[in-house]
Design an enzyme around this catalytic site. Structure first.
Site, PDB file in Angstrom:
ATOM      1  N   CYS A   1       0.721  -1.134   0.030  1.00 33.11           N
ATOM      2  CA  CYS A   1      -0.015  -0.003  -0.004  1.00 33.11           C
ATOM      3  C   CYS A   1       0.985   1.026  -0.034  1.00 33.11           C
ATOM      4  O   CYS A   1       0.705   2.099   0.823  1.00 33.11           O
ATOM      5  CB  CYS A   1      -0.889   0.090   1.183  1.00 33.11           C
ATOM      6  SG  CYS A   1      -0.038  -0.579   2.706  1.00 33.11           S
ATOM      7  N   GLY A   2       1.715   1.213  -0.782  1.00 33.96           N
ATOM      8  CA  GLY A   2       2.695   2.352  -1.115  1.00 33.96           C
ATOM      9  C   GLY A   2       3.498   2.658   0.344  1.00 33.96           C
ATOM     10  O   GLY A   2       3.858   1.933   0.769  1.00 33.96           O
TER      11      GLY A   2
END
Lengths: 293, 135
Positions: free
Chosen positions: A91-92
Site C-alpha cells: 500500500c505504497g
C-alpha cells in the site's frame, strides 16, 4: 538481445501482474468506500464525547484533584508510543510513513534521556520497528483476520493502555496513525492520548452557557468518561488508518497498473522488432543462397 | 399530548437513532429517570439496562444500552452508549456474550476499585437478564 521466446514469456508475466494489480485496486476502492463510511458514522459519537468532556474538563482546569488521566502524573519521563499500522503491505508508503514519524519521535525522546516503550497495533509496524527498537516493544496487538474494525478492537487496545497506566508504567502516551485526507494524501499524525488534551469547544449556544446538573458527581462522570474517551480516540484513529490504508493501496495499485502497461508496451515493441529482424535475416539467407547457385 | 423534543442515540460505530420523541426513560447509575421536553440540563452516567423511547407518533421502542452517558441539554437529549441493541433484535446468545465480556472485565480488573466497578456491572447485567426473561 533476449530471444523471442523469452520476450513472449516476459510479456505474458507482466500482463498477469497487471491483472492482479488492477484487481487489487478495485478491491481497495470498494473497501475504501466502506472504510470511509465507517469513519463517517463514528464521527457523531466522537464529537459529542469531546464536547461533554470539554465541558466537564474546563471545570477541572488547573485543579489538583483532577483525575490522573486528565492532569497526567506530573512527570514526563516514561513515554508510551502506540504505533498503529496496517496488517498488510502493498500500500505504497503508508506503513513506512507512520513508522518514520514514530522513529523520529523515538530518536528525539531517547536523545532527551527519556524512557520509551512501544505498543504496536498491526503487523507491519511491529516488523519494521523490531529491527531498530525491538527491545523497546513491550506489547503488540495484531488485527489479523479482523474484517472491519469494531469498537471492541479499539477497546482492547485502550484496555491495554489503561492497564499499563494504572500500574504506573508510563507518564505520557502518544498515538501514531495516519489521518485520511484524500485518496492521494494520508497524513501521518501523532496524537497525545494521556494526559488528555482537551480541545476548547466553542459551543456556547448548545451547552456552554447552561448550568448542568450532574449525576453522580462531576468527578465520577469524568472518571468514567476519560477511559472511554481514550478508547474512542483509538477507535477513531484505527478507522482513519483503515481508510488511509485502502486509499494508499488504491493509488499504489493504480500506479503499478500503469507501470505494467508501460512495460508491456516497451516489451511488445522490442518483441516485434526482433521478430522483424529475424524475418529479414531469414530472407537475406534465402536470397543469397539462391544467388550463389 | 406531551411536547416532542430531539433525541439522539449514538454508539461509537454509528448514529443509531435520531428522532423526535415525547419521552425517554433511561437506566441511570443512581436510578432510572425519565426525560420529557424542557428537562433541566443534566448529565448522567448509565448502567447496562433498557432505554424506553416513546416517539412522537406514540410508537414505543426499547433499546438495550451498555456503558453510556446521557446528556440533556436545551437542544435535546443525547445518549452516548458504548453498545446499543434494540431489544427486538436481541438474541439470547448476545446477552450471554455481554455477560462473558463483563466476566472477563472482572477477572482482568486491576486494583480494588476497578474490580468493584466491573463486578457491579456484571451484577447489573445479570439483573437485566432476569427482568428480560420475566417480561
Amino acid at each position: 538481445m533476449a530471444s523471442l521466446k523469452e520476450l513472449k514469456n516476459r510479456i505474458a508475466s507482466v500482463k498477469a501482474t497487471q491483472k492482479i494489480t488492477k484487481a487489487m485496486q478495485m478491491v481497495a476502492a470498494a473497501k475504501l468506500r466502506r472504510a470511509q463510511d465507517a469513519a463517517e458514522a463514528a464521527r457523531p459519537y466522537a464529537t459529542r464525547m469531546a464536547e461533554v468532556i470539554g465541558n466537564l474538563a474546563t471545570g477541572f482546569a488547573g485543579r489538583d484533584d483532577a483525575p490522573a488521566l486528565l492532569g497526567g502524573t506530573g512527570k514526563s519521563q516514561v513515554h508510551l508510543l502506540v504505533v498503529a499500522t496496517a496488517e498488510r503491505g502493498l500500500c505504497g508508503g503508508f506503513n513506512a510513513s507512520i513508522v518514520r514519524l514514530a522513529r523520529e519521535h523515538i530518536r528525539k525522546l531517547l536523545a532527551e534521556g527519556k524512557t520509551v516503550k512501544i505498543l504496536t497495533v498491526g503487523k507491519k509496524g511491529a516488523d519494521s520497528l523490531r529491527r531498530d527498537y525491538g527491545n523497546l516493544i513491550i506489547d503488540r496487538v495484531e488485527l489479523r483476520g479482523v474484517k472491519s474494525i469494531g469498537f471492541d478492537n479499539a477497546a482492547d487496545v485502550a484496555a491495554k493502555v489503561m492497564a499499563l497506566f494504572a500500574k504506573g508504567e508510563f507518564d505520557v502516551c502518544t498515538l501514531f496513525y495516519s489521518r485520511f485526507r484524500s485518496v492521494i494524501a494520508q497524513i501521518p499524525t501523532a496524537k497525545q492520548l494521556i494526559p488528555a488534551k482537551i480541545e476548547a469547544t466553542a459551543t456556547p449556544a448548545t451547552s456552554g452557557t447552561a448550568l448542568y446538573d450532574y449525576e453522580p458527581g462531576e468527578a465520577e462522570i469524568l472518571e468514567d468518561l476519560l477511559p472511554r474517551a481514550v478508547a474512542v480516540q483509538v477507535f477513531t484513529a484505527l478507522l482513519e488508518n483503515a481508510a488511509s490504508e485502502q486509499g494508499a493501496r488504491m493509488s499504489a495499485m493504480d500506479n503499478a497498473t500503469r507501470n505494467a502497461g508501460d512495460m508491456i508496451n516497451r516489451l511488445s515493441l522490442e518483441y516485434n522488432r526482433s521478430r522483424q529482424a529475424q524475418i529479414t535475416k531469414e530472407l537475406i539467407e534465402i536470397i543469397s543462397g539462391a544467388e550463389a547457385l | 399530548m406531551a411536547a416532542p423534543f430531539k433525541f439522539e442515540l449514538v454508539s461509537p460505530e454509528r448514529l443509531l437513532l435520531s428522532a423526535e420523541v415525547t419521552q425517554v426513560d433511561l437506566p441511570g447509575t443512581e436510578g432510572d429517570f425519565g426525560v420529557l421536553a424542557g428537562h433541566a440540563p443534566f448529565v448522567a452516567t448509565l448502567r447496562p439496562g433498557i432505554a424506553t423511547v416513546t416517539k412522537s407518533g406514540g410508537e414505543v421502542v426499547k433499546i438495550f444500552v451498555r456503558g453510556g452517558l446521557a446528556d440533556v441539554s436545551p437542544a435535546g437529549l443525547t445518549v452516548l452508549a458504548e453498545k446499543a441493541i434494540p431489544v427486538s433484535e436481541m438474541k439470547a446468545d448476545q446477552i450471554a456474550a455481554e455477560i462473558a465480556v463483563a466476566e472477563t472485565a472482572v477477572a482482568n480488573a486491576i486494583g480494588e476499585s476497578a474490580r468493584q466497578a466491573a463486578a457491579l456491572k456484571l451484577a447489573q447485567l445479570k439483573d437485566l437478564v432476569g427482568s428480560l426473561k420475566a417480561a
